[in-house]
Design a protein around this motif. Sequence first.
Motif, PDB file in Angstrom:
ATOM      1  N   GLU A 143      16.733 -21.778   3.308  1.00 42.24           N
ATOM      2  CA  GLU A 143      16.072 -21.579   4.594  1.00 42.24           C
ATOM      3  C   GLU A 143      16.707 -22.372   5.731  1.00 42.24           C
ATOM      4  N   LYS A 144      17.442 -23.428   5.401  1.00 37.05           N
ATOM      5  CA  LYS A 144      18.136 -24.209   6.433  1.00 37.05           C
ATOM      6  C   LYS A 144      19.612 -23.838   6.538  1.00 37.05           C
ATOM      7  N   ASN A 145      20.059 -22.975   5.659  1.00 40.18           N
ATOM      8  CA  ASN A 145      21.480 -22.634   5.573  1.00 40.18           C
ATOM      9  C   ASN A 145      21.730 -21.307   6.287  1.00 40.18           C
ATOM     10  N   LYS A 146      22.565 -21.311   7.308  1.00 38.26           N
ATOM     11  CA  LYS A 146      22.822 -20.102   8.086  1.00 38.26           C
ATOM     12  C   LYS A 146      23.547 -19.029   7.274  1.00 38.26           C
ATOM     13  N   GLN A 147      24.178 -19.426   6.195  1.00 36.53           N
ATOM     14  CA  GLN A 147      24.922 -18.467   5.379  1.00 36.53           C
ATOM     15  C   GLN A 147      24.153 -18.031   4.136  1.00 36.53           C
ATOM     16  N   ALA A 148      22.865 -18.352   4.087  1.00 35.09           N
ATOM     17  CA  ALA A 148      22.066 -18.004   2.910  1.00 35.09           C
ATOM     18  C   ALA A 148      20.725 -17.416   3.332  1.00 35.09           C
ATOM     19  N   LYS A 149      20.229 -16.486   2.526  1.00 31.65           N
ATOM     20  CA  LYS A 149      18.914 -15.880   2.762  1.00 31.65           C
ATOM     21  C   LYS A 149      18.305 -15.472   1.428  1.00 31.65           C
ATOM     22  N   ALA A 168      34.567  -4.800  -1.175  1.00 28.29           N
ATOM     23  CA  ALA A 168      33.347  -5.604  -1.209  1.00 28.29           C
ATOM     24  C   ALA A 168      33.558  -6.905  -0.455  1.00 28.29           C
ATOM     25  N   ILE A 169      32.623  -7.236   0.406  1.00 26.86           N
ATOM     26  CA  ILE A 169      32.687  -8.504   1.121  1.00 26.86           C
ATOM     27  C   ILE A 169      32.065  -9.559   0.224  1.00 26.86           C
ATOM     28  N   PRO A 170      32.735 -10.688   0.006  1.00 24.20           N
ATOM     29  CA  PRO A 170      32.280 -11.646  -1.005  1.00 24.20           C
ATOM     30  C   PRO A 170      30.952 -12.311  -0.655  1.00 24.20           C
ATOM     31  N   TYR A 171      30.086 -12.342  -1.620  1.00 19.77           N
ATOM     32  CA  TYR A 171      28.838 -13.086  -1.532  1.00 19.77           C
ATOM     33  C   TYR A 171      28.414 -13.419  -2.952  1.00 19.77           C
ATOM     34  N   ILE A 222      24.166 -16.186  -0.860  1.00 19.29           N
ATOM     35  CA  ILE A 222      24.962 -16.974   0.075  1.00 19.29           C
ATOM     36  C   ILE A 222      26.253 -16.203   0.321  1.00 19.29           C
ATOM     37  N   VAL A 223      26.581 -16.015   1.584  1.00 20.78           N
ATOM     38  CA  VAL A 223      27.770 -15.234   1.933  1.00 20.78           C
ATOM     39  C   VAL A 223      28.916 -16.179   2.247  1.00 20.78           C
ATOM     40  N   HIS A 224      30.114 -15.710   1.976  1.00 25.73           N
ATOM     41  CA  HIS A 224      31.311 -16.509   2.219  1.00 25.73           C
ATOM     42  C   HIS A 224      32.163 -15.920   3.331  1.00 25.73           C
ATOM     43  N   ASP A 225      31.580 -14.959   4.053  1.00 23.52           N
ATOM     44  CA  ASP A 225      32.308 -14.306   5.138  1.00 23.52           C
ATOM     45  C   ASP A 225      31.298 -13.933   6.211  1.00 23.52           C
TER      46      ASP A 225
END
Length: 526
Positions: A179-185, A23-26, A197-200
Motif C-alpha cells: 500500500e505504500k509502494n508505488k510499484q505494487a498493488k 509480456a511486460i515483467p511483473y 509488483i511491477v518492474h516497468d
Amino acid sequence: MSDNWSDDEWAESDNEEIPQIPAIPYEILTEDLIEQHEANCIQSLYDEFSIDITQSRILLIQHNWDVAKVIDKIRSGSLDLPVFHKQASLIKSSKYPCILCYQILPGREMKSLECGHAFCINCYKLFLTQAVLSGKDCILTKCPIENCLYAIPEMMFQDLLEKKLYEKFRMFLMRSYIEKNKQAKWCPAPGCNAAVIVHDEICKEIQCHCGFSWCFICGKEVHRPLTCEMFSKWTSKISSDDNETWLIANTKNCPKCKNAIQKNLGCMHMTCKCGHQFCWLCLGDWSAHSSSTGGNYRCNKFTLEKQKGKYQKEEDQRVAAAYSIKRFEHYYNRYLNHKASLNIANEKKHKAKIDVYNLYSIINESHIFDFITESTELLYKAKRYLAYSYALGYFMTSVAKIQFYEFIQGALEDNEIKLDELTNKDFMLFVDYDSVFPRLIPEFTNYRMEVLNLASVVKNYFEECLRQMENGFPEVVDLVEDMTSSEFIKESINLSYIDKWICPSCTLGNDMNTNECSACGNKRVA
C-alpha cells in the motif's frame, strides 16, 4: 499510409510456435513473498549503513519502500542516519515511576526505550493495543510521550500484545509494503489475497494467479485499447439512464402544459392528456389547421417558417440526439455480444488446458500440443480486445479514423472467427489407439500447421490494432479538422452503422435509399 494487410504476407508457413504478445515483467506476490521482499529491502539498508530493523522499516515506509531513494538520500546527506531505537535495560530490583499511571514499580514490571521514558507493562500494553486497534498507522507508533521521536520496535509489540493483536500488527506491516509502494498493488478480485509488483513503469495488464486480468493503473478489469479515462466514461455511460437525450430525440413539449409527448403514428394531429390539440410540426393550435394547410400529414405553415430558419436550432438538437442514441446502441450492442462471447472463450481456454494435459499423458512429445493452449489464449485476448474496441469507436469523432478503425477491426474479427472455428475440435480424436502404442494420426501435422499459421495472422492483426488504436491512428489524417458535433453527424450518416436516417421534424426512421420522409414528406438532411 501503407496497406500491408495480406494474410499470406503475415502468415509464415514454417512457424513452429505462436509468437507471443510481449509480456511486460511483473511478479505476483503471496503473503510469504511480500514478507521476503520486505526483509530484502531492510537487509539492503542494514548492509549499507547498519541501520536496525525498526528504523529501516520506518525509513522505507516514509519513502514508499524505495530502497534506492533512501540510500541516495543518506549518501547525499539530505537524510540523517537514525539512531538505534531498542528497548532499554532497566534494573529489575530498582523501582521506577510510570509516567502514565504514576505507580512506582520494580524494573521487572516496567518497559522503556533508549529515550528513557519508562512505563509500567500494563500502561504500555494498553497503549500498544489501542494503537493496533486504531488501524494501519500503528506500524509507525512512537514512544507515548508527546514529541518523542523514538519508534517502538516490533519486538515490544510481540512481547506485550495478545497473539491475535500481534498478528494484526504483522498484517499491517506486511500490507504496508504493497500500500505504500508505488510499484505494487493488491489484486482487486474478490477473495484474492495476492499482490503484484511491477518492474516497468509502462506495465498495464496483470494476469493474477486467481485468473483475473486487471489494469495496474486503475485497478479495473483489463480494458485495452481504452485508456483508463475512456473506460471510466464508458462504464458511466452504460450504467446511466440518458433520459434527456432520448426525450430530445423522440418527444416535443405540449405548447400548453409543457409535458413531453412522443408521436408514435404518422398523423400530425396531436392530443395531449391535458386536452390541448396541436400540430406536431409547427406546434400551433390544431383548430388553425385544415386541408388548406396540408391536412393531417403536412403543415404548410411549418414549411414556410422552416425556410426562414425558425426551427433550425430545435431540429439540429433532435438530429444530434437521435443519431447519438442510434450510434451508442450500435456500439453498445456489439460490445455486449463480444463480452458475452468471452465466457464461452474462457471455458474453451480451460478445456484446452485439460485436453493438452491428457494428450501429454498419452503422447510423450515435448511442446507438440502447446499450440492448442496458446491459440485459445490468443483467441480469448482478441475477443476481449474486440469488445472494448467498440467502446473506443463510440468515442471517436473523426470520420476518416472511424473508417480505418472499422477496416482493421473487421480484419481482426474475421480472422479471429476463423481461428475460433478451426480450434473447435475434439483433440483426442487425433490419437490413434489401434496401434501397439498410441500415436498421432497423420492429419495432426497438417492441422497443427494450419492453426499455427492462422494464429500468426491473428496475432499480427491483434498487435497492429493495439498499436493503431492506442496511439490514436497516427497515420490517418483528417480532411476536416475540429469538426463540430453537427458536422460530425452529417459526415457520419453514410457510415456502416447507420441503417436508417431520422427525420428531424417527425423523428420517423426512414430507409437509407429514400430522400423524403414517408410520414411528413420533409427532405432528408443533406
